[in-house]
Design an enzyme around this catalytic site. Structure first.
Site, PDB file in Angstrom:
ATOM      1  N   ALA A  44      43.697 -10.571  11.576  1.00  0.00           N
ATOM      2  CA  ALA A  44      42.378 -10.041  11.891  1.00  0.00           C
ATOM      3  C   ALA A  44      41.483 -10.191  10.667  1.00  0.00           C
ATOM      4  CB  ALA A  44      42.485  -8.579  12.304  1.00  0.00           C
ATOM      5  N   GLY A  83      47.000  -9.896  13.623  1.00  0.00           N
ATOM      6  CA  GLY A  83      46.331 -10.066  14.902  1.00  0.00           C
ATOM      7  C   GLY A  83      46.622 -11.396  15.555  1.00  0.00           C
ATOM      8  N   GLU A 104      49.848 -10.972  17.303  1.00  0.00           N
ATOM      9  CA  GLU A 104      49.596 -10.109  18.468  1.00  0.00           C
ATOM     10  C   GLU A 104      48.894 -10.880  19.573  1.00  0.00           C
ATOM     11  OE1 GLU A 104      49.093  -5.678  16.620  1.00  0.00           O
ATOM     12  OE2 GLU A 104      47.643  -7.175  15.964  1.00  0.00           O
ATOM     13  N   GLU A 139      50.628  -6.032   8.295  1.00  0.00           N
ATOM     14  CA  GLU A 139      49.670  -4.939   8.118  1.00  0.00           C
ATOM     15  C   GLU A 139      50.161  -3.870   7.146  1.00  0.00           C
ATOM     16  OE1 GLU A 139      48.839  -6.632  12.270  1.00  0.00           O
ATOM     17  OE2 GLU A 139      50.611  -6.222  11.024  1.00  0.00           O
TER      18      GLU A 139
END
Length: 294
Positions: A102, A145, A148, A168
């Protein structure tokens, strides 16, 4: 469209011209009439022009997932789901990165109250809600991300240099778009704990062994092989594909008893479709079925 223009659509990071030419020869691309996108490129491919491709396109940021990019992905999925000619969708990135995570710069100053009141990341789940089959073609980094996003897809094919991970924890937070949930269901508690709590990256071959990835190919063959899979899926009844996809997702998300009940009802439901009648008639008559998605 020239071969050079076609090459820029999906293979901007491939330097080997011979490899590029071979890929272009095997993958026919068509632009999708849609709004202009800033962070993605959308096209259609396949012998029957029935496979949609969404390419993440933030090369300088290694395709980091910003809010704008994910909003565009949602809009592209709206277009491709509404396109009756499209039977399967591929999400891919570049050879260097599917998505390296992300966009940390975009979110680093968020406050808890902002996240709660704005339901931060909620719209990122649009990929998982797509009723048409979605395949992730992952080369390079699929971290945070990016990992994911790949797991939101129904099938993951990977290039041999791909790396997956949920790092993360290394920047003081945890996965927030399904990393602790989908990963655990895919690889089991122990492996998921190891990946989430260490932030370590998992090579494609290991990801295949643990069940996160379906198949691994040489990086320059990945998209071609993914398109072959998508074409095979798209040749089925779109209606039946959607029913089968929903049944598998129920197995993924509920108990065996509930899953078996749901499967039986969906199976019964296929007998109310024209495609079931056509499919079984074609089998009995030893011919190829002509599905109308009804």
């Amino acid at each position: 469209m020239t071969s050079r223009a076609i090459g820029r659509i999906l293979f901007s990071n491939i330097q080997n011209k011979a490899t590029l030419a071979k890929l272009i020869q095997n993958v026919r691309l068509y632009s999708v009439p849609a709004e202009n996108f800033e962070f993605i490129k959308v096209s259609k491919t396949g012998a029957n022009n029935n496979v949609g491709i969404i390419q993440l396109n933030r090369p300088k940021a290694l395709n980091a997932l910003c809010n704008g990019l994910m909003t565009e992905v949602s809009k592209a999925l709206d277009h491709l789901e509404a396109d009756k000619s499209v039977g399967a969708i591929i999400i891919t990135g570049s050879e260097k990165a599917f998505a390296a995570g992300a966009d940390i710069k975009e979110m680093k100053d968020n406050k808890y109250s902002d996240c709660i009141s704005g339901n931060f990341l909620e719209h990122w789940s649009r990929v998982a809600q797509t009723y048409k089959p979605v395949i992730a073609a992952v080369n390079g980094y699929a971290l945070g991300g990016g990992c994911e996003l790949a797991m939101m897809c129904d099938i993951i094919y990977a290039g041999d240099s791909a790396k997956f991970g949920q790092p993360e924890i290394l920047i003081g937070t945890i996965p927030g778009a399904g990393g602790t949930q989908r990963l655990t269901r895919s690889v089991g508690k122990s492996k998921a704990m190891e990946i989430v709590l260490t932030g370590c990256q998992v090579p494609a071959v290991e990801a295949e062994k643990m069940g996160l990835v379906s198949k691994v190919f040489p990086a320059d063959k990945l998209l071609d092989e993914t398109v072959k899979l998508a074409e095979k899926i798209a040749s089925n009844s779109q209606l039946t594909n959607a029913m089968a996809k929903e049944a598998v997702n129920v197995a993924y998300e509920t108990t065996l008893r509930e899953g078996l009940r749901f499967e039986k009802r969906m199976f019964h439901g296929t007998f109310g479709t024209k495609d079931q009648k056509e499919g079984m008639a074609a089998f009995a008559e030893k011919r190829k079925p002509n599905f109308t998605n009804e």
